[in-house]
Design an enzyme around this catalytic site. Structure first.
Site, PDB file in Angstrom:
ATOM      1  NE  ARG A  22      -1.950   1.139  -8.401  1.00 46.77           N
ATOM      2  CZ  ARG A  22      -1.565  -0.103  -8.522  1.00 46.77           C
ATOM      3  NH1 ARG A  22      -1.165  -0.761  -7.453  1.00 46.77           N
ATOM      4  NH2 ARG A  22      -1.584  -0.697  -9.687  1.00 46.77           N
ATOM      5  CB  SER A 113      -3.739  -3.169  -8.821  1.00 47.32           C
ATOM      6  OG  SER A 113      -3.440  -4.514  -8.996  1.00 47.32           O
ATOM      7  CG  HIS A 114      -2.982  -5.345  -5.063  1.00 46.42           C
ATOM      8  ND1 HIS A 114      -2.328  -4.838  -6.154  1.00 46.42           N
ATOM      9  CD2 HIS A 114      -2.241  -5.029  -3.988  1.00 46.42           C
ATOM     10  CE1 HIS A 114      -1.218  -4.249  -5.760  1.00 46.42           C
ATOM     11  NE2 HIS A 114      -1.138  -4.344  -4.457  1.00 46.42           N
ATOM     12  CG  ASP A 277      -5.279  -7.920  -9.699  1.00 43.18           C
ATOM     13  OD1 ASP A 277      -5.832  -8.297 -10.751  1.00 43.18           O
ATOM     14  OD2 ASP A 277      -4.405  -7.024  -9.677  1.00 43.18           O
ATOM     15  CG  ASP A 279      -5.687  -4.312 -12.287  1.00 41.75           C
ATOM     16  OD1 ASP A 279      -5.448  -5.109 -11.349  1.00 41.75           O
ATOM     17  OD2 ASP A 279      -4.782  -3.799 -12.969  1.00 41.75           O
ATOM     18  CG  ASP A 281      -2.918  -6.610 -13.400  1.00 41.03           C
ATOM     19  OD1 ASP A 281      -3.394  -6.922 -12.288  1.00 41.03           O
ATOM     20  OD2 ASP A 281      -2.250  -5.569 -13.586  1.00 41.03           O
ATOM     21  NE  ARG A 282      -0.849  -7.656  -8.340  1.00 38.36           N
ATOM     22  CZ  ARG A 282      -0.183  -7.288  -7.269  1.00 38.36           C
ATOM     23  NH1 ARG A 282      -0.267  -8.005  -6.161  1.00 38.36           N
ATOM     24  NH2 ARG A 282       0.572  -6.212  -7.278  1.00 38.36           N
ATOM     25  CE  LYS A 376       0.430  -7.595 -12.332  1.00 36.48           C
ATOM     26  NZ  LYS A 376       1.023  -6.246 -12.381  1.00 36.48           N
TER      27      LYS A 376
HETATM   28  C1  VG1 Z   1       3.616  -4.398  -6.845  1.00 39.83           C
HETATM   29  C2  VG1 Z   1       4.279  -5.709  -7.230  1.00 39.83           C
HETATM   30  C3  VG1 Z   1       4.765  -5.637  -8.664  1.00 39.83           C
HETATM   31  C4  VG1 Z   1       3.589  -5.275  -9.591  1.00 39.83           C
HETATM   32  C5  VG1 Z   1       2.937  -3.991  -9.118  1.00 39.83           C
HETATM   33  C6  VG1 Z   1       1.696  -3.663  -9.923  1.00 39.83           C
HETATM   34  O1  VG1 Z   1       4.551  -3.350  -6.922  1.00 39.83           O
HETATM   35  O2  VG1 Z   1       5.334  -6.019  -6.365  1.00 39.83           O
HETATM   36  O3  VG1 Z   1       5.339  -6.865  -9.026  1.00 39.83           O
HETATM   37  O4  VG1 Z   1       4.028  -5.110 -10.915  1.00 39.83           O
HETATM   38  O5  VG1 Z   1       2.546  -4.116  -7.752  1.00 39.83           O
HETATM   39  O6  VG1 Z   1       0.780  -4.686  -9.814  1.00 39.83           O
HETATM   40  P1  VG1 Z   1       5.332  -2.776  -5.636  1.00 39.83           P
HETATM   41  O7  VG1 Z   1       6.134  -1.620  -6.151  1.00 39.83           O
HETATM   42  O8  VG1 Z   1       4.287  -2.412  -4.631  1.00 39.83           O
HETATM   43  O9  VG1 Z   1       6.174  -3.907  -5.126  1.00 39.83           O
HETATM   44  V1  VG1 Z   1      -0.826  -4.456 -10.135  1.00 39.83           V
HETATM   45  O10 VG1 Z   1      -1.563  -5.882 -10.136  1.00 39.83           O
HETATM   46  O11 VG1 Z   1      -0.931  -2.911 -10.419  1.00 39.83           O
HETATM   47  O12 VG1 Z   1      -1.517  -4.335 -11.094  1.00 39.83           O
HETATM   48 CO    CO Z   2      -3.505  -5.635 -10.777  1.00 31.55          CO
END
Ligand code: VG1
Ligand code: CO
Length: 519
Positions: A22, A113-114, A277, A279, A281-282, A376
């Site tokens: 990222r 993601s988010h 979120d 993508d 998955d949340r 997820k």
């Molecule tokens: C964060 C979350 C983690 C999750 C990751 C990817 O990571 O804490 O639980 O798996 O994001 O989520 P970090 O290292 O910033 O704590 V996501 O929705 O890519 O899709």
């Molecule tokens: Co995500």
């Protein structure tokens, strides 16, 4: 066919984090930056020529451009076929579903993601293996090693492929198949949940509000909730995916999903609310004036799983990430199931699911899922809750309160210190690490330290070890304090502080009165 081998220089900042690589969009726009990483992915794979790759993303800015590059590189590197979501759109769980259903060699998912999107926002890329899940660390380590010595990549010289019309086109010797982004995923959901029961729940007056935050789940949610389950048009809000998510943070929590929070905590609130979120998955689950913590959601889904057709024969086991509250552990204990504690990140659940050791997995960061895919899955969790509500004929709050009464409540909160300077953040973790040996047995008010360590995990299937996964301070009553540095940020460091306290007394249970959204 015109395959070019393009000379390039390695970049020194292409280490995949918790969930792929990222960076700022502007970083990805540097000459050869994306190409180098994609070539490093392909170079890390064996025996893929002639096989199929799945490709898609969350629709954020740079998605379409990146897809054109990856298609041409896949053709030049010898893939026989790439299945790409229409318009370049695939939610992360839908990509996982396609990889598994069509026995693809693997997949590339484009998402941050988010994280915010747009020209000044973030972009991301990750590789998923043939089981449909995020590449395990031995693969991401190999990719990273490849980026450090990258000298050339292969790309086909060709016109861009249309991503908007379903069907097949040729790109050199490779077939590009543009597939419906939603259909296979929606079908999988129908095979797991009692759509008839959810349909009659909605018909009998249960009102839903589903917020896609202008991210990838819009088309999925409209098809599933409004078309297949008969919820009224408008049930899905912010349902058109936008390249910059409408300027928002597509993060389904109480701060960023403010439109939804206003609706669900306002007058005449609907019965059920949920957000996803960037993508897909949340998920965040809300009842009328009521918030379900993600850790509780995992525990409550586990406790009620046999009410849902796809899980009626019971669970193999449960896994949660280390900072996720121990609420699920209590359910596992009662059901006589194994419960695994893994490092943060979905990639650590893959081996357990592949080996049939766990059915459900969850993270405190609004992630829940099962072995139906290897990611997820936000809308899956939403459907799970609706199916439970239909089966129990109870509200979200009633289901949660009954759960706490039976198992006790794990009060939970997480505080994020974002974009702090990296050096002091690392120093703070070092200092904490040094303190650990002195903490065991110490008394703080009514709390006594049971254990204090830096979490490390040995994968029970392949024996791989992940060290320094977060500082844990556990107290004798089950309460915990955890410190961890994020692996998904794109600027500076993000320190996460996770707090958990167990409450068995029913009279003291409920939503945290200190919670900001209640004041
Ligand atoms: C964060 C979350 C983690 C999750 C990751 C990817 O990571 O804490 O639980 O798996 O994001 O989520 P970090 O290292 O910033 O704590 V996501 O929705 O890519 O899709
Ligand atoms: Co995500």
């Amino acid at each position: 066919m015109n395959i070019h081998t393009v000379a390039t220089q390695p970049f020194d900042d292409q280490k995949p984090g918790t969930s792929g690589l990222r960076k700022k969009v502007t970083a990805f726009q540097r000459r050869n930056y994306l190409e180098n990483f994609v070539q490093a992915i392909f170079d890390s794979l064996e025996d893929f020529p002639g096989s199929t790759l799945v490709l898609g993303g969350d629709g954020r800015f740079y998605n379409r451009q990146a897809i054109q590059v990856i298609l041409k590189m896949a053709a030049a590197n010898g893939f026989a076929k790439v299945m790409v979501g229409q318009g370049g759109i695939l939610s992360t769980p839908a990509a996982s579903c396609l990889i598994r259903k069509y026995s693809a060699f693997g997949g590339i998912i484009l998402s941050a993601s988010h994280n915010p999107g747009g020209p000044d926002g973030d972009f991301g890329i990750k590789y998923n293996t043939g089981n449909g899940g995020p590449a395990p660390e031995k693969v991401t380590d190999a990719i990273y090693a490849g980026t450090k010595t990258m000298t050339a990549y292969k790309i086909l010289e060709a016109n861009d492929v249309s991503l908007d019309d379903l069907g097949e086109t040729q790109l050199g010797d490779m077939t590009v198949q543009v597939v419906d982004s939603v259909a296979d995923y929606a079908e999988l959901m129908e095979s797991l949940f009692d759509f008839d029961a959810i349909r009659s729940l909605i018909r009998s007056g249960t009102r839903l509000c589903i917020d896609s935050l202008h991210a990838v789940t819009g088309p999925y949610a409209k098809e599933i909730f409004e078309q297949r389950l008969g919820a009224p048009a408008g049930t899905v809000q912010n349902g058109v995916p936008l390249e910059d998510f409408g300027g928002g943070h597509p993060d389904p929590n109480l701060v960023y999903a403010h439109d939804l929070v206003e609706v669900m905590f306002g007058d005449h609130a609907p019965d059920f609310g949920a957000a996803s979120d960037g993508d897909g998955d949340r998920n965040m689950i809300l009842g009328q004036n009521f918030f379900v913590t993600p850790s509780d959601s995992l525990a409550m889904i586990a406790a009620n799983a046999t009410l849902v057709p796809g899980y009626k024969s019971g669970l193999a086991g449960i896994a949660r990430s280390m900072p996720t509250s121990a609420a699920a552990d209590r359910v596992a204990a009662k059901l006589g199931l194994d419960c695994y504690e893994t490092p943060t990140g979905w990639k650590f659940f893959g081996n357990l699911m592949d080996a049939g050791k766990v059915t459900l997995c969850g993270e405190e960061s609004f992630g829940t899922g099962s072995d139906h895919v290897r990611e997820k899955d936000g809308l899956w969790a939403v459907l799970f809750w609706l199916n439970i509500m239909a089966a129990r004929q109870e509200s979200v709050e009633a289901i949660a309160r009954a759960h706490w009464q039976e198992y006790g409540q794990n009060y939970y909160s997480r505080h994020d210190y974002e974009e702090v300077a990296s050096e002091p953040a690392n120093q703070l973790m070092e200092n904490l690490r040094a303190l650990l040996p002195t903490l065991a047995g110490q008394q703080f008010g009514s709390y006594r330290v049971d254990f204090a360590d830096d979490f490390s995990y040995t994968d029970p299937i392949d024996g791989s070890v992940a060290m320094q996964q977060g500082i844990r301070i556990g107290f004798t009553d089950g309460s915990r304090i955890i410190f961890r540095l994020s692996g998904t940020g794109t600027a500076g460091a993000t320190l996460r502080l996770y707090l958990e306290s167990y409450e068995a007394q029913v009279s003291k249970q409920g939503q945290d009165p200190q919670a900001p959204w209640l004041s």
